[in-house]
Design a protein around this motif. Sequence first.
Motif, short mmCIF file in Angstrom:
data_model
loop_
_atom_site.label_atom_id
_atom_site.label_comp_id
_atom_site.label_asym_id
_atom_site.label_seq_id
_atom_site.Cartn_x
_atom_site.Cartn_y
_atom_site.Cartn_z
N THR A 98 -7.63 2.15 -5.38
CA THR A 98 -7.10 3.33 -4.69
C THR A 98 -8.08 3.84 -3.66
OG1 THR A 98 -5.83 3.94 -6.66
CG2 THR A 98 -6.14 5.64 -5.00
N LEU A 144 0.86 -1.16 0.00
CA LEU A 144 0.00 0.00 0.00
C LEU A 144 0.91 1.22 0.00
CD1 LEU A 144 -2.65 -1.01 2.69
CD2 LEU A 144 -2.97 -0.98 0.21
N GLN A 145 0.71 2.09 -0.97
CA GLN A 145 1.56 3.27 -1.09
C GLN A 145 0.72 4.52 -0.92
OE1 GLN A 145 5.07 3.40 -1.58
NE2 GLN A 145 4.58 5.50 -0.96
N ALA A 146 0.96 5.21 0.19
CA ALA A 146 0.24 6.46 0.47
C ALA A 146 1.01 7.62 -0.12
CB ALA A 146 0.06 6.64 1.97
N CYS A 162 -4.02 6.33 -1.63
CA CYS A 162 -3.38 5.09 -1.21
C CYS A 162 -3.60 4.06 -2.31
CB CYS A 162 -3.97 4.62 0.10
SG CYS A 162 -3.35 3.01 0.67
N TRP A 169 -7.92 4.89 7.22
CA TRP A 169 -6.83 5.83 7.43
C TRP A 169 -6.61 6.02 8.93
CZ3 TRP A 169 -3.74 7.68 3.65
CH2 TRP A 169 -4.21 7.64 2.33
N TYR A 226 -1.40 7.09 7.68
CA TYR A 226 -1.22 5.73 7.18
C TYR A 226 -2.52 5.19 6.62
CZ TYR A 226 2.97 5.85 10.13
OH TYR A 226 4.18 6.18 10.71
N CYS A 227 -2.44 4.52 5.49
CA CYS A 227 -3.60 3.79 4.99
C CYS A 227 -3.44 2.32 5.38
CB CYS A 227 -3.77 3.94 3.49
SG CYS A 227 -2.37 3.38 2.49
N GLY A 287 0.32 0.87 4.81
CA GLY A 287 1.23 1.65 3.98
C GLY A 287 2.31 2.29 4.85
#
Length: 124
Positions: free
Chosen positions: A77, A3-5, A21, A35, A94-95, A115
């Motif tokens: 997303t 997971l990329q925030a 995210c 979140w 953070y997600c 993430g």
Amino acid sequence: VQLQASGGGVVQAGGSLRLSCAASGRTFSRSGMGWFRQAPGKERAFVATINWNGSSALLSDSVKGRFTISRDNAKDTLYLHMNSLKPEDTAVYYCAARSVGVGVATRQDLYSYWGRGTLVTVSS
């Protein structure tokens, strides 16, 4: 699985940001997501959560009326729309995604994927 925030930055009080995210490695289209944020010197805390299809969401009292959570399952997303930002919103955001469970969840232990976080700084 990742997971990329993204979308964090520096904004003045009263401003807006949108966090994203993006998921890779697997789809979370059937998972509840959320979140959380960790302010300096504080523990990580719940901000918002959404169920698998976006029909149900919960927000913490501190952001209710200012933040909105949404998701686009076609793009895998998750979003956090933040308006009327305050200095106390400054935190690493953070997600997270659930491995089991399609519904909303406010407890951190119900999330299996996290993430790395994106920093939001709100200046007064």
